[in-house]
Design a protein around this motif. Structure first.
Motif, PDB file in Angstrom:
ATOM      1  N   THR A 127       0.832  -1.185   0.000  1.00 41.58           N
ATOM      2  CA  THR A 127       0.000   0.000   0.000  1.00 41.58           C
ATOM      3  C   THR A 127       0.869   1.238   0.000  1.00 41.58           C
ATOM      4  O   THR A 127       2.066   1.191   0.269  1.00 41.58           O
ATOM      5  N   THR A 128       0.261   2.367  -0.277  1.00 41.73           N
ATOM      6  CA  THR A 128       0.947   3.635  -0.155  1.00 41.73           C
ATOM      7  C   THR A 128       1.075   3.976   1.322  1.00 41.73           C
ATOM      8  O   THR A 128       0.121   3.840   2.083  1.00 41.73           O
ATOM      9  N   THR A 129       2.232   4.434   1.737  1.00 46.64           N
ATOM     10  CA  THR A 129       2.474   4.641   3.157  1.00 46.64           C
ATOM     11  C   THR A 129       1.762   5.859   3.711  1.00 46.64           C
ATOM     12  O   THR A 129       1.544   5.958   4.905  1.00 46.64           O
ATOM     13  N   GLY A 130       1.379   6.822   2.854  1.00 44.40           N
ATOM     14  CA  GLY A 130       0.671   7.996   3.363  1.00 44.40           C
ATOM     15  C   GLY A 130       1.630   9.143   3.592  1.00 44.40           C
ATOM     16  O   GLY A 130       2.265   9.631   2.671  1.00 44.40           O
ATOM     17  N   THR A 160       4.790  -2.896  -9.007  1.00 42.88           N
ATOM     18  CA  THR A 160       5.634  -1.707  -9.048  1.00 42.88           C
ATOM     19  C   THR A 160       5.909  -1.274  -7.616  1.00 42.88           C
ATOM     20  O   THR A 160       5.121  -1.549  -6.704  1.00 42.88           O
ATOM     21  N   LEU A 161       7.029  -0.601  -7.419  1.00 46.01           N
ATOM     22  CA  LEU A 161       7.362  -0.071  -6.102  1.00 46.01           C
ATOM     23  C   LEU A 161       8.274   1.132  -6.299  1.00 46.01           C
ATOM     24  O   LEU A 161       9.284   1.051  -6.995  1.00 46.01           O
ATOM     25  N   PHE A 181      14.326   5.265  -5.809  1.00 45.37           N
ATOM     26  CA  PHE A 181      14.360   4.033  -6.587  1.00 45.37           C
ATOM     27  C   PHE A 181      12.983   3.748  -7.180  1.00 45.37           C
ATOM     28  O   PHE A 181      11.950   4.188  -6.671  1.00 45.37           O
ATOM     29  N   TYR A 182      13.013   2.987  -8.279  1.00 46.09           N
ATOM     30  CA  TYR A 182      11.796   2.640  -9.010  1.00 46.09           C
ATOM     31  C   TYR A 182      11.903   1.184  -9.443  1.00 46.09           C
ATOM     32  O   TYR A 182      12.891   0.797 -10.082  1.00 46.09           O
ATOM     33  N   ILE A 183      10.908   0.385  -9.121  1.00 42.95           N
ATOM     34  CA  ILE A 183      10.891  -1.021  -9.508  1.00 42.95           C
ATOM     35  C   ILE A 183       9.650  -1.289 -10.347  1.00 42.95           C
ATOM     36  O   ILE A 183       8.544  -0.867  -9.993  1.00 42.95           O
ATOM     37  N   SER A 235       3.237   1.598  -3.987  1.00 39.64           N
ATOM     38  CA  SER A 235       3.094   0.527  -4.980  1.00 39.64           C
ATOM     39  C   SER A 235       1.968   0.809  -5.960  1.00 39.64           C
ATOM     40  O   SER A 235       1.514  -0.091  -6.662  1.00 39.64           O
ATOM     41  N   THR A 236       1.499   2.044  -6.016  1.00 39.86           N
ATOM     42  CA  THR A 236       0.363   2.379  -6.873  1.00 39.86           C
ATOM     43  C   THR A 236       0.732   3.229  -8.086  1.00 39.86           C
ATOM     44  O   THR A 236      -0.091   3.406  -8.981  1.00 39.86           O
ATOM     45  N   LYS A 237       1.937   3.761  -8.123  1.00 40.34           N
ATOM     46  CA  LYS A 237       2.311   4.662  -9.209  1.00 40.34           C
ATOM     47  C   LYS A 237       2.559   3.897 -10.507  1.00 40.34           C
ATOM     48  O   LYS A 237       3.119   2.818 -10.513  1.00 40.34           O
TER      49      LYS A 237
END
Length: 258
Positions: free
Chosen positions: A48-51, A96-97, A115-117, A237-239
């Protein structure tokens, strides 16, 4: 080549100049943890997105004197297998992360970046200035780019231990050589070992939050025993990511300045 085994940190650290960062001093190495400390109530949560934006974490630096047993016939109890299964499910659920990282090199130097995964097999690490390094994997190859010198070194992605993080689906107990599974109130830790005839033995220590189940940091130990630790935070993980950011130009990276 040993440098390829260190993926983000030691490959970049060998090419980049260390510089001071406003990053908290890493915590002392924790003492050995016994498996099963994290209760069953700490159920695995999906990514989830951490906020709220987080501050850079304090990387937990492993005790350099640790000695992970390498029993060819290593066995794990039901609790350890359950922990590994939760970690495998979490890693497999990610597509994605995106986030920030704090890196601590073998010499104690600290660097930061983004970083981008994008799975399977794609990752990009961008170090904050003045560090000129980018690391990019396109699914089969990984390059370490020096923007200042306009150079890049190429490595097979298959020779980097973090390929396990980039796999589309993974079962750690089946697909890797797990030599240790441990947990306490803060972390669930899984250690993977790789032995290569010409290079030697390297290890990847993955650490996940005991309560939220999310990736917190990893440590790569090269065949000479040097550790590089990367702690991650502000995970999202939503982008949706631009596939172009993972493309590698093997013919011409650029013309050196001057």
């Amino acid at each position: 080549m040993a440098g390829a085994l260190l993926l983000t940190a030691s490959m970049a650290a060998a090419s980049a100049t260390s510089f001071a960062q406003a990053v908290p001093v890493p915590k002392p190495a924790p003492k050995g943890r016994e498996a099963g400390a994290a209760g069953a109530a700490d159920a695995q949560r999906g990514p989830t997105t951490t906020g709220a934006t987080q501050v850079p974490p304090n990387p937990v630096i492993p005790d350099p004197r640790r000695n992970v047993p390498t029993n060819l016939f290593q066995t794990f109890d039901a609790g350890q297998k359950a922990q590994a299964a939760k970690v495998s499910a979490y890693l497999s659920s990610l597509q994605t992360l995106v986030g920030n990282f704090v890196q601590v090199g073998p010499d104690g130097s600290k660097t930061q970046g983004d970083f981008y995964i994008q799975k399977p097999g794609k990752v990009r690490f961008e170090y904050d200035p003045p560090n000129p390094i980018d690391i990019v994997a396109d699914g089969s190859s990984l390059v370490v780019r020096d923007r200042k010198l306009a150079t890049q070194d190429v490595y097979p992605l298959s020779q980097t231990p973090l390929r396990f993080l980039l796999s589309d689906r993974i079962d750690l107990m089946r697909d890797t050589n797990v030599v240790s599974v441990a947990s306490d109130d803060l972390f669930v830790s899984v250690t993977i070992e790789e032995k290569q005839a010409l290079i030697g033995t390297s290890r990847l220590l993955l650490m996940f939050g005991a309560k939220d189940g999310q990736l917190k940091q990893w440590t790569v130990t090269d065949p000479q025993g040097y550790d590089t630790t990367v702690a991650v935070y502000n995970l999202d993980s939503t982008k949706k990511l631009d596939p172009g950011m993972f493309k590698i130009d093997f013919t011409n990276y650029g013309t050196p300045p001057g």
